[in-house]
Design a protein around this motif. Structure first.
Motif, PDB file in Angstrom:
ATOM      1  N   ALA B 171       0.824  -1.211   0.000  1.00  0.00           N
ATOM      2  CA  ALA B 171       0.000   0.000   0.000  1.00  0.00           C
ATOM      3  C   ALA B 171       0.855   1.255   0.000  1.00  0.00           C
ATOM      4  O   ALA B 171       0.328   2.365   0.040  1.00  0.00           O
ATOM      5  N   ASN B 172       2.173   1.044  -0.013  1.00  0.00           N
ATOM      6  CA  ASN B 172       3.088   2.167  -0.032  1.00  0.00           C
ATOM      7  C   ASN B 172       2.897   3.091   1.175  1.00  0.00           C
ATOM      8  O   ASN B 172       2.804   4.302   1.049  1.00  0.00           O
ATOM      9  N   ILE B 173       2.813   2.463   2.322  1.00  0.00           N
ATOM     10  CA  ILE B 173       2.638   3.227   3.559  1.00  0.00           C
ATOM     11  C   ILE B 173       3.902   3.072   4.399  1.00  0.00           C
ATOM     12  O   ILE B 173       4.429   1.971   4.540  1.00  0.00           O
ATOM     13  N   ALA B 174       4.392   4.191   4.923  1.00  0.00           N
ATOM     14  CA  ALA B 174       5.596   4.136   5.758  1.00  0.00           C
ATOM     15  C   ALA B 174       5.231   3.601   7.144  1.00  0.00           C
ATOM     16  O   ALA B 174       4.074   3.664   7.553  1.00  0.00           O
ATOM     17  N   VAL B 175       6.230   3.053   7.833  1.00  0.00           N
ATOM     18  CA  VAL B 175       5.986   2.578   9.195  1.00  0.00           C
ATOM     19  C   VAL B 175       5.547   3.766  10.054  1.00  0.00           C
ATOM     20  O   VAL B 175       6.223   4.790  10.085  1.00  0.00           O
ATOM     21  N   PRO B 176       4.404   3.658  10.734  1.00  0.00           N
ATOM     22  CA  PRO B 176       3.873   4.801  11.482  1.00  0.00           C
ATOM     23  C   PRO B 176       4.841   5.270  12.560  1.00  0.00           C
ATOM     24  O   PRO B 176       5.400   4.463  13.294  1.00  0.00           O
ATOM     25  N   LYS B 177       5.007   6.583  12.614  1.00  0.00           N
ATOM     26  CA  LYS B 177       5.898   7.156  13.621  1.00  0.00           C
ATOM     27  C   LYS B 177       5.112   7.777  14.771  1.00  0.00           C
ATOM     28  O   LYS B 177       5.610   7.913  15.874  1.00  0.00           O
ATOM     29  N   THR B 178       3.893   8.204  14.471  1.00  0.00           N
ATOM     30  CA  THR B 178       3.053   8.796  15.512  1.00  0.00           C
ATOM     31  C   THR B 178       1.729   8.040  15.547  1.00  0.00           C
ATOM     32  O   THR B 178       1.381   7.319  14.602  1.00  0.00           O
ATOM     33  N   TRP B 179       0.997   8.246  16.622  1.00  0.00           N
ATOM     34  CA  TRP B 179      -0.298   7.567  16.738  1.00  0.00           C
ATOM     35  C   TRP B 179      -1.255   8.069  15.669  1.00  0.00           C
ATOM     36  O   TRP B 179      -2.121   7.327  15.210  1.00  0.00           O
ATOM     37  N   ASN B 180      -1.095   9.334  15.264  1.00  0.00           N
ATOM     38  CA  ASN B 180      -1.940   9.829  14.188  1.00  0.00           C
ATOM     39  C   ASN B 180      -1.612   9.138  12.867  1.00  0.00           C
ATOM     40  O   ASN B 180      -2.502   8.882  12.059  1.00  0.00           O
ATOM     41  N   ASP B 181      -0.304   8.815  12.679  1.00  0.00           N
ATOM     42  CA  ASP B 181       0.068   8.008  11.508  1.00  0.00           C
ATOM     43  C   ASP B 181      -0.640   6.662  11.547  1.00  0.00           C
ATOM     44  O   ASP B 181      -1.092   6.151  10.521  1.00  0.00           O
ATOM     45  N   VAL B 182      -0.682   6.082  12.752  1.00  0.00           N
ATOM     46  CA  VAL B 182      -1.324   4.771  12.896  1.00  0.00           C
ATOM     47  C   VAL B 182      -2.775   4.875  12.456  1.00  0.00           C
ATOM     48  O   VAL B 182      -3.283   4.040  11.690  1.00  0.00           O
ATOM     49  N   LEU B 183      -3.431   5.927  12.922  1.00  0.00           N
ATOM     50  CA  LEU B 183      -4.845   6.104  12.578  1.00  0.00           C
ATOM     51  C   LEU B 183      -5.014   6.269  11.061  1.00  0.00           C
ATOM     52  O   LEU B 183      -5.884   5.635  10.447  1.00  0.00           O
ATOM     53  N   ALA B 184      -4.133   7.073  10.463  1.00  0.00           N
ATOM     54  CA  ALA B 184      -4.241   7.292   9.028  1.00  0.00           C
ATOM     55  C   ALA B 184      -3.993   6.005   8.256  1.00  0.00           C
ATOM     56  O   ALA B 184      -4.757   5.643   7.350  1.00  0.00           O
ATOM     57  N   SER B 185      -2.924   5.293   8.630  1.00  0.00           N
ATOM     58  CA  SER B 185      -2.595   4.104   7.831  1.00  0.00           C
ATOM     59  C   SER B 185      -3.585   2.961   8.085  1.00  0.00           C
ATOM     60  O   SER B 185      -3.927   2.218   7.168  1.00  0.00           O
ATOM     61  N   SER B 187      -6.685   3.228   8.768  1.00  0.00           N
ATOM     62  CA  SER B 187      -7.929   3.517   8.059  1.00  0.00           C
ATOM     63  C   SER B 187      -7.818   3.103   6.598  1.00  0.00           C
ATOM     64  O   SER B 187      -8.778   2.626   6.004  1.00  0.00           O
ATOM     65  N   LYS B 188      -6.605   3.296   6.055  1.00  0.00           N
ATOM     66  CA  LYS B 188      -6.422   2.902   4.657  1.00  0.00           C
ATOM     67  C   LYS B 188      -6.406   1.387   4.497  1.00  0.00           C
ATOM     68  O   LYS B 188      -6.908   0.854   3.501  1.00  0.00           O
ATOM     69  N   LEU B 189      -5.794   0.711   5.453  1.00  0.00           N
ATOM     70  CA  LEU B 189      -5.601  -0.744   5.314  1.00  0.00           C
ATOM     71  C   LEU B 189      -6.853  -1.546   5.675  1.00  0.00           C
ATOM     72  O   LEU B 189      -7.005  -2.684   5.258  1.00  0.00           O
ATOM     73  N   ALA B 190      -7.730  -0.953   6.480  1.00  0.00           N
ATOM     74  CA  ALA B 190      -8.877  -1.716   6.972  1.00  0.00           C
ATOM     75  C   ALA B 190      -9.876  -1.999   5.856  1.00  0.00           C
ATOM     76  O   ALA B 190     -10.316  -1.080   5.163  1.00  0.00           O
ATOM     77  N   LYS B 191     -10.206  -3.280   5.678  1.00  0.00           N
ATOM     78  CA  LYS B 191     -11.264  -3.673   4.750  1.00  0.00           C
ATOM     79  C   LYS B 191     -12.126  -4.720   5.432  1.00  0.00           C
ATOM     80  O   LYS B 191     -12.138  -5.877   5.044  1.00  0.00           O
ATOM     81  N   PRO B 192     -12.850  -4.291   6.466  1.00  0.00           N
ATOM     82  CA  PRO B 192     -13.622  -5.283   7.202  1.00  0.00           C
ATOM     83  C   PRO B 192     -14.716  -5.885   6.317  1.00  0.00           C
ATOM     84  O   PRO B 192     -15.183  -5.195   5.412  1.00  0.00           O
ATOM     85  N   PRO B 193     -15.132  -7.121   6.523  1.00  0.00           N
ATOM     86  CA  PRO B 193     -14.661  -7.975   7.618  1.00  0.00           C
ATOM     87  C   PRO B 193     -13.452  -8.825   7.260  1.00  0.00           C
ATOM     88  O   PRO B 193     -13.027  -9.639   8.076  1.00  0.00           O
ATOM     89  N   SER B 194     -12.872  -8.649   6.056  1.00  0.00           N
ATOM     90  CA  SER B 194     -11.755  -9.542   5.724  1.00  0.00           C
ATOM     91  C   SER B 194     -10.450  -9.054   6.330  1.00  0.00           C
ATOM     92  O   SER B 194      -9.556  -9.838   6.603  1.00  0.00           O
ATOM     93  N   MET B 195     -10.304  -7.769   6.546  1.00  0.00           N
ATOM     94  CA  MET B 195      -9.061  -7.244   7.110  1.00  0.00           C
ATOM     95  C   MET B 195      -9.343  -6.047   8.009  1.00  0.00           C
ATOM     96  O   MET B 195     -10.047  -5.121   7.612  1.00  0.00           O
ATOM     97  N   TYR B 196      -8.817  -6.105   9.215  1.00  0.00           N
ATOM     98  CA  TYR B 196      -8.918  -4.959  10.114  1.00  0.00           C
ATOM     99  C   TYR B 196      -7.610  -4.186  10.071  1.00  0.00           C
ATOM    100  O   TYR B 196      -6.558  -4.740   9.736  1.00  0.00           O
TER     101      TYR B 196
END
Lengths: 316, 450, 279
Positions: B171-185, B187-196
């Motif tokens: 997905a071309n996402i960098a390793v999150p450095k901040t918690w806001n990065d975690v939230l952003a990435s 959200s992009k990666l989540a495809k429930p119910p197959s992937m959270y």
């Protein structure tokens, strides 16, 4: 059933040889029959119970590797009245006990009567039917938690396969308590069944035969002969099932730990946290006494209800 | 009889070992001489097999015998309490969860290691784990500043950010450095119910309290103002804490599974191991099972990073270590034997062997050794980095009660039974009342808007 | 032996359907545990079905390096069998005594109430005092301590349960026996016990099961060599993860000796009473 006349006679010689000891055993039987139980109970329960009473009015601290007891009845009582978690815990416990025990009693009694009425394989059915109480509670909690799992659990897999929506069994405040009760019912119907099955088997067959000869229907026999005869066993099963339901721990602890929120918080779970995790022995002891008082009150109310139901049944 | 036989067997094994091993291989281990048998109280944990292996090595090398009483995790505390509260302790060395140590330190149930042997010094390479092994009785605080050495850490756990290297790359996402990065990435990666996108514990009690506190610390919030100095002013209802709670709830609601309010450690590990989640906040100790094909579908795919930073750039993590302690009511000879084992266990070679067996070593020089370059130990750099900012929390006698208050209120905020402001206000009031009752100097911040 | 199957109310079609449904509901989760015991942890996690079966969990539980499971089962067998036998003897004597002999109310009602209240006491609060007591007696870490405590915790239910069965015995039978020169103890042994047989079996099974699965006391009073099955199984519930696969295997293994022993125990009770009655 055997009647007294059918008892085999003893030969005079044997009787002579055993008469002294036999008479001694017989004459004092009344006393020594109760003695072992009374002694055992005195030895093992008296001290813990007194200790519990003493703890309930004390605060116990630890210093220099020793216990320091101070007499603080008010402090413990205040803790009881200001404990915010206690109110939802009491409500949940009452719901849990009433619902699970009533369901277990109805299903268990019905199962006992039905199984006793089978013409074959009764003993096998009994063995299979008591499997749940053979599984260690820690395993029951762990395994059911997996079965309830939202993404991979067997129930949701089945629901999804049937085209239904998955259910949030343990993560939704409105469903969690019901899920916990279902596990308890699965676990303990066998208990009620086992006791009642024994009681059904103990019904003198001539009573039923006589009724049958008199032309009673199956429903009449159940209503007027079987159920009344089963009453003592039903009472005992209810008594012990209710007490154990108040003391439920392992399954809930493993399934939900009392959550989400306070939706499955139960008094005994709370007691564990206070007495064990927080190491508040004084307040924990008082809470234990409160639990005992609650159980006694519950049993008294139940007996009233049972009495009222029976009266109504007779008048109606 | 059987015990004797076993002893003979151990000696034979030891002799065989000594004969077979090259002399140089043993030099770095410390020679502790002949010691009486000791009994160790230890929990049934994922790292236990590693510990057992190292103990086996000790027995082989020294001929000393160590009996391990492996106890279910939830029952160690009870066994430890029973042991120290009566007569002579059946245990000579006990491993306690760091949260339980205050009770034992403060109750005077333990022998400081330097009382057992005044010459004992902790090797300087051993990580401090927020000074959890020291107890300053005056301050009622765990600190090496004026504190006595009571314990060392046989296993130091801490949360790491686990992420799917493969998915992030795709997905071309960098390793999150901040918690806001975690939230952003996530959200992009989540495809429930197959992937959270992200999983962490939301379960009431220890679960949510412990996991949330990492974010709380990163956002610069605290539960209590300055407990070391005796200032127990409750600061949990600060705007920073509220920001941390809102962020945490956001993460789980947006990226977690629908049962986020009841997710426990087992559920989180299950979701990561089955490849159902792209990111997760999990203990270091879980790493080994993600690499075990019998337990994981994502072998070789999960990477670790230190827990991300908050809005202000600070990092936070809560240490969840174990502390090995010596009960005061063990006999002197037994105490010495327990300490002798400990000295051996704290050597570089023992810790290295421990790491190789699957444990988490406690010496920084193991983390910086060639071991860290082995992909099998690729969690090591993240762990060592985390240890720089990770700290102990709830290190006071009321810790268990505070945890229960927080554990409930945070969970209620998460599942929407209360607003985050109300949850934190309620918790603050309850904690303040608790401190007041126990005679602490306390107070609280003005309430948050609810 | 007391009742022929022809003398109870025959189950009709609804009854049989109910039995079938109930057995399905009861057995279903057990079968789930059984299948889990043949899965790798990841197959359990992912809810895989079908799956590649493995015996590794059983091997690990029984023969693993850390396993004392055979010893745990031996301990459990000794403790559960002994405590069940003892509680049946002590409990039957007490229940019969309370029913048959005219004890003053404070004795009979007092005893029954006491056992019931004791049964209500949270076990958590008993552990401390019992631990101290058995350590002082030098019985800590012995199976004897466990047997005695298990008899105590199972006594209330045994007494109450057996009491209901003794109460069903028509007093005329015991009177007739008395007239025939049958002493009180003989009457108990040869008349009362055989009539109460179904109750004895039920009480025995329950006492056995509760002892077999009892966890907190067993944990407190034992260490590694004397630990029972529930303590061993609880070890699979680890700090961060539950080893479901091994736990399932251990649970399945643990039910087998329990079922066998319950069968043998029933036969033993039946034959023991038949002998007693015929002698």
């Amino acid at each position: 059933m055997r009647d007294a006349a059918a008892l085999p006679e003893m030969t005079p010689q044997r009787r002579g040889a055993r008469v002294a000891i036999g008479q001694l055993i017989d004459r004092s039987f009344r006393y020594w029959s109760l003695l072992p139980a009374a002694l055992l109970f005195a030895a093992l329960t008296l001290y813990p119970l007194l200790n519990l009473l003493r703890m309930s009015v004390s605060t116990i601290a630890f210093a220099n590797g020793a216990e320091v007891w101070t007499f603080t009845p008010l402090r413990n009582f205040e803790a009881l009245t200001t404990d915010d978690v206690l109110r939802p815990a009491v409500v949940n416990t009452i719901v849990f006990v009433v619902v699970s025990v009533v369901i277990e009693m109805v299903l268990g009694v019905a199962l006992a009567i039905a199984v006793a009425g089978l013409s074959r394989a009764k003993r096998w059915v009994r063995t299979v039917a008591i499997l749940p109480i053979l599984v260690p509670p820690v395993a029951i909690g762990s395994m059911w938690k997996l079965m309830y799992n939202y993404d991979f659990g067997i129930f949701n897999q089945a629901l999804v396969a049937l085209g239904a929506m998955p259910v949030n069994w343990l993560g939704s405040t409105s469903v969690a308590l019901a899920s916990v009760i279902a596990v308890d019912v699965w676990h303990w119907v066998p208990f009620v069944f086992l006791i009642l099955f024994a009681a059904v088997e103990g019904i003198p067959p001539d009573l039923l035969e006589a009724a049958h000869v008199d032309g009673a229907t199956r429903a009449q026999m159940l209503r007027f002969i079987v159920l009344p005869l089963l009453r003592p066993a039903i009472v005992v099963a209810f008594l012990f099932r209710a007490i154990l339901a108040f003391k439920v721990f392992d399954e809930v602890f493993l399934l939900t730990a009392g959550g989400p929120g306070t939706s499955t918080e139960l008094v005994n779970l709370h007691l564990y946290k206070v007495f064990f995790e927080q190491n508040r022995l004084g307040y924990g002891a008082l809470l234990s006494l409160a639990v005992i008082a609650a159980i006694v009150a519950f049993l008294l109310v139940s007996s009233r209800v049972a009495l009222a139901v029976r009266r109504n049944g007779h008048s109606g | 009889m059987i015990a004797n036989l076993r002893h003979v067997c151990n000696l034979l094994v030891a002799v065989a070992f000594v004969a077979a091993a090259p002399a140089s291989a043993q030099k770095a281990f410390v020679d502790v001489g002949k010691q009486p048998d000791i009994t160790v109280l230890i929990g049934s944990t994922p790292w236990y097999p590693a510990f057992e292996k190292v103990v086996g090595l000790y027995e082989q090398q020294t001929g000393n015998h160590v009996k391990l009483d492996v106890t279910p995790f939830n029952s160690i505390l009870e066994k430890a309490r029973n042991a120290v509260r009566t007569g002579q302790s059946p245990y000579d060395l006990m491993t306690l969860d760091t949260q339980w140590t205050i009770e034992f330190y403060e109750g005077g149930f333990l022998s400081p290691l330097t009382d057992v042997d005044p010459k004992f010094v902790m090797p300087k390479e051993v990580l401090s784990y927020g000074d959890s092994g020291y107890w300053n009785a005056q301050k009622r605080w765990r600190t090496s500043d004026g504190g006595k050495l009571m314990a060392y850490t046989p296993l130091g756990n801490v949360q790491l950010l686990y992420y799917r290297g493969d998915l992030l790359k795709q997905a071309n996402i960098a390793v999150p450095k901040t918690w806001n990065d975690v939230l952003a990435s996530c959200s992009k990666l989540a495809k429930p119910p197959s992937m959270y996108g992200f999983v962490a514990r939301g379960e009431k009690g220890n679960g949510i309290r412990y996991d949330w506190q990492s974010i709380m610390l990163a956002e610069g919030a605290q539960v209590v103002k300055d407990p070391e100095a005796g200032d127990y002013t409750v600061t949990i209802n600060s705007p920073q804490a509220k920001a941390a709670l809102d962020l945490y709830a956001n993460l789980l609601k947006r990226c977690g599974p629908p049962n986020y309010g009841s997710l426990g450690q087992g559920d989180v590990i299950q979701l990561l191991a089955t490849g159902k989640s792209a990111l997760g906040d999990v203990v270091t100790a879980a790493f080994a099972s993600f690499e075990d094909p019998n337990k994981s579908l994502v072998v070789g795919k999960l990477e670790t990073a230190p827990l991300p930073a908050g809005a202000g750039g600070a990092h936070g993590a809560v240490i969840g270590n174990w502390n090995a302690v010596i009960p005061k009511n063990a006999s002197d000879a037994q105490k010495k034997a327990a300490l002798a084992f400990s000295r051996w266990f704290l050597t570089y070679d023992a810790q290295r062997a421990y790491a190789e067996a699957g444990g988490i070593p406690n010496r920084s020089d193991v983390f910086t050794s060639d071991l860290a370059k082995n992909p099998k130990y690729r969690w090591m750099p993240a762990y060592l980095e985390t240890m720089k900012f990770a700290r102990q929390e709830l290190g006071y006698a009321e810790g268990a009660q505070v945890e229960q208050i927080l554990g409930l209120r945070l969970n209620q905020a998460l599942i929407g039974e209360m607003s985050s402001g109300k949850a934190l206000n309620t918790a603050a009031q309850e904690i303040e009342a608790l401190f007041k009752k126990n005679g602490r100097r306390t107070g609280m911040l003005p309430p948050l808007p609810e | 032996m007391m009742t022929g199957s022809g003398t109870t109310i025959r189950a009709g079609v609804p009854g049989r359907v109910y039995v079938a449904l109930a057995l399905f509901a009861i057995v279903g989760p057990f079968v789930w545990i059984l299948t889990a015991s043949f899965k790798h942890q990841i197959a359990i996690y992912a809810g895989q079905f079908p799956f590649t079966p493995t015996l590794s969990n059983y091997a690990d539980v029984l023969f693993g390096r850390r396993s004392d499971f055979a010893g745990n089962i031996a301990n459990s067998l000794v403790v559960a069998a002994s405590s069940t036998a003892l509680v049946l003897i002590v409990g039957a004597l007490a229940a019969y005594s309370l029913h048959r002999f005219r004890w003053p109310t404070w004795v009979s009602a007092g005893f029954l109430a006491w056992t019931l209240v004791f049964h209500m006491v949270p076990v958590l609060t008993l552990l401390g005092p019992w631990y101290v007591a058995f350590r002082e007696l030098g019985l800590y870490d012995t199976r004897a301590a466990l047997i005695v405590t298990h008899v105590t915790i199972n006594l209330p239910m045994t007494v109450w349960l057996l009491r209901t069965f003794f109460r069903e015995i028509p007093p005329e039978i015991l009177e007739a026996a008395h007239v025939d020169g049958c002493g009180p103890f003989d009457a108990f042994r040869r008349i009362a016990l055989p009539i109460a047989l179904p109750g004895l079996i039920a009480a025995g099974i329950l006492a056995f099961v509760f002892s077999w699965n009892e966890f907190p006391i067993a944990l407190t009073l034992t260490s590694r060599t004397t630990a029972t099955v529930p303590v061993a199984i609880a070890r699979f519930a680890q700090q961060y993860e539950i080893q479901h696969a091994q736990m399932a295997a251990a649970s399945v293994i643990s039910t087998i000796p329990a079922v066998i022993l319950m069968f043998l125990g029933q036969r033993f009770i039946v034959s023991g009473l038949t002998l007693g009655a015929v002698k």
